[in-house]
Design a protein around this motif. Sequence first.
Motif, short mmCIF file in Angstrom:
data_model
loop_
_atom_site.label_atom_id
_atom_site.label_comp_id
_atom_site.label_asym_id
_atom_site.label_seq_id
_atom_site.Cartn_x
_atom_site.Cartn_y
_atom_site.Cartn_z
N VAL A 76 0.84 -1.20 0.00
CA VAL A 76 0.00 0.00 0.00
C VAL A 76 0.87 1.25 0.00
O VAL A 76 0.63 2.20 -0.77
CB VAL A 76 -0.95 -0.01 1.21
CG1 VAL A 76 -1.65 1.34 1.35
CG2 VAL A 76 -1.99 -1.11 1.07
N ASN A 77 1.90 1.27 0.85
CA ASN A 77 2.81 2.42 0.88
C ASN A 77 3.56 2.57 -0.44
O ASN A 77 3.81 3.69 -0.90
CB ASN A 77 3.80 2.28 2.03
CG ASN A 77 3.15 2.48 3.38
OD1 ASN A 77 2.05 3.03 3.48
ND2 ASN A 77 3.81 2.05 4.44
N MET A 78 3.91 1.46 -1.06
CA MET A 78 4.60 1.50 -2.35
C MET A 78 3.70 2.14 -3.42
O MET A 78 4.14 2.96 -4.23
CB MET A 78 5.01 0.10 -2.78
CG MET A 78 5.67 0.03 -4.15
SD MET A 78 7.33 0.74 -4.18
CE MET A 78 8.24 -0.58 -3.36
N ALA A 79 2.42 1.76 -3.41
CA ALA A 79 1.47 2.34 -4.37
C ALA A 79 1.32 3.84 -4.15
O ALA A 79 1.28 4.62 -5.12
CB ALA A 79 0.13 1.64 -4.25
N ILE A 80 1.24 4.26 -2.89
CA ILE A 80 1.11 5.68 -2.59
C ILE A 80 2.34 6.44 -3.07
O ILE A 80 2.24 7.52 -3.67
CB ILE A 80 0.89 5.89 -1.08
CG1 ILE A 80 -0.46 5.32 -0.66
CG2 ILE A 80 0.99 7.37 -0.71
CD1 ILE A 80 -0.71 5.32 0.83
N ASP A 81 3.53 5.87 -2.85
CA ASP A 81 4.76 6.51 -3.30
C ASP A 81 4.82 6.61 -4.82
O ASP A 81 5.42 7.54 -5.37
CB ASP A 81 5.99 5.74 -2.79
CG ASP A 81 6.15 5.82 -1.28
OD1 ASP A 81 5.57 6.76 -0.68
OD2 ASP A 81 6.82 4.95 -0.69
N ARG A 82 4.22 5.65 -5.51
CA ARG A 82 4.23 5.64 -6.97
C ARG A 82 3.12 6.50 -7.57
O ARG A 82 2.99 6.61 -8.79
CB ARG A 82 4.09 4.21 -7.49
CG ARG A 82 5.26 3.29 -7.13
CD ARG A 82 4.97 1.87 -7.57
NE ARG A 82 4.87 1.79 -9.03
CZ ARG A 82 4.02 1.00 -9.69
NH1 ARG A 82 3.20 0.23 -9.01
NH2 ARG A 82 4.00 0.99 -11.01
N GLY A 83 2.29 7.11 -6.73
CA GLY A 83 1.22 7.97 -7.22
C GLY A 83 -0.01 7.22 -7.68
O GLY A 83 -0.82 7.76 -8.44
N ILE A 84 -0.18 5.97 -7.23
CA ILE A 84 -1.34 5.18 -7.59
C ILE A 84 -2.43 5.38 -6.54
O ILE A 84 -2.15 5.47 -5.35
CB ILE A 84 -0.97 3.69 -7.71
CG1 ILE A 84 0.03 3.48 -8.86
CG2 ILE A 84 -2.20 2.82 -7.91
CD1 ILE A 84 0.56 2.07 -8.96
N TYR A 85 -3.68 5.41 -7.00
CA TYR A 85 -4.80 5.66 -6.09
C TYR A 85 -5.67 4.40 -5.96
O TYR A 85 -5.71 3.56 -6.86
CB TYR A 85 -5.64 6.84 -6.59
CG TYR A 85 -4.97 8.16 -6.33
CD1 TYR A 85 -5.39 8.99 -5.30
CD2 TYR A 85 -3.88 8.57 -7.10
CE1 TYR A 85 -4.76 10.20 -5.04
CE2 TYR A 85 -3.24 9.78 -6.84
CZ TYR A 85 -3.68 10.58 -5.80
OH TYR A 85 -3.04 11.77 -5.55
N PHE A 86 -6.35 4.30 -4.83
CA PHE A 86 -7.24 3.17 -4.55
C PHE A 86 -8.68 3.63 -4.73
O PHE A 86 -9.08 4.67 -4.21
CB PHE A 86 -7.03 2.65 -3.13
CG PHE A 86 -5.63 2.17 -2.87
CD1 PHE A 86 -5.23 0.90 -3.28
CD2 PHE A 86 -4.70 2.97 -2.22
CE1 PHE A 86 -3.95 0.45 -3.05
CE2 PHE A 86 -3.41 2.53 -2.00
CZ PHE A 86 -3.03 1.27 -2.41
N GLU A 87 -9.45 2.83 -5.45
CA GLU A 87 -10.83 3.21 -5.79
C GLU A 87 -11.83 2.42 -4.98
O GLU A 87 -11.78 1.18 -4.91
CB GLU A 87 -11.08 2.99 -7.27
CG GLU A 87 -12.50 3.39 -7.68
CD GLU A 87 -12.83 2.98 -9.10
OE1 GLU A 87 -13.40 3.81 -9.83
OE2 GLU A 87 -12.51 1.83 -9.48
#
Length: 243
Positions: free
Chosen positions: A117-128
């Motif tokens: 989850v932290n990796m996704a946030i760092d990569r600018g990916i959002y959760f829908e």
Amino acid sequence: FSVGYSAVALNHVIDFKEKKQEIVKPVSPSELFPSLPIVQGTSKRIKVLTRLTLIVSDPSHCNLLRSTSANIRLYDIIAVFPKTEKLFHIACTTLDVDLVCINVTEKLPFYFRRPPVNMAIDRGIYFELLYTPAIKDSTMRRYTISNAISLMQICKGKNIVISSAAERPLELRGPYDVANLGLLFGLSESEAKAAVSTNCRATMLHGETRKSACGVVYTVKKPRKVEEEETTLPACKKAKTQA
């Protein structure tokens, strides 16, 4: 647009479990609408985006996203719906997507873990998170709230987008109503507002970055005070300025 939105996305869903699923070119909005409606309170027409959502249940399904498919690049937003914990980890850490969809219609078969989850946030990916199931059925409402709160405990309300996935006009809700639903999902008031506004815009910009293969940068010049300018000037220039 009477509901209050200035942009919408037309979603094309592909489930690799079904046979003969191919990624086709997105349908142009001009083919569907002879003229786009005016956004309420403005003179601008609503912006219509194209979105591709891939439902993946096997690691081999991710290979298509890693390929340089010409049709994939034509979509404004790319979303992936992982069905297992392994695929969720792959989506957060390696796939070049803009959104990771969270299941809200049934109990999650896995627990969210902090590293992906932290990796996704760092990569600018959002959760829908989708809100339409929550207003259609009491059982799905319970799953929606439960799964959303589980995610909030890990992401702390960051990088959340709340959307409708509506198939009928009656399933749509205004942005203020959706923000209120966000409070039930475990978001704070500011996080709930961001989930229907600034986070959605950030997702669009992330899609532009992905398509351009470089980046999209918006800069704003900050005015400096006179005292700050004097402290940053070299000594020789200070003397000339004071003279």
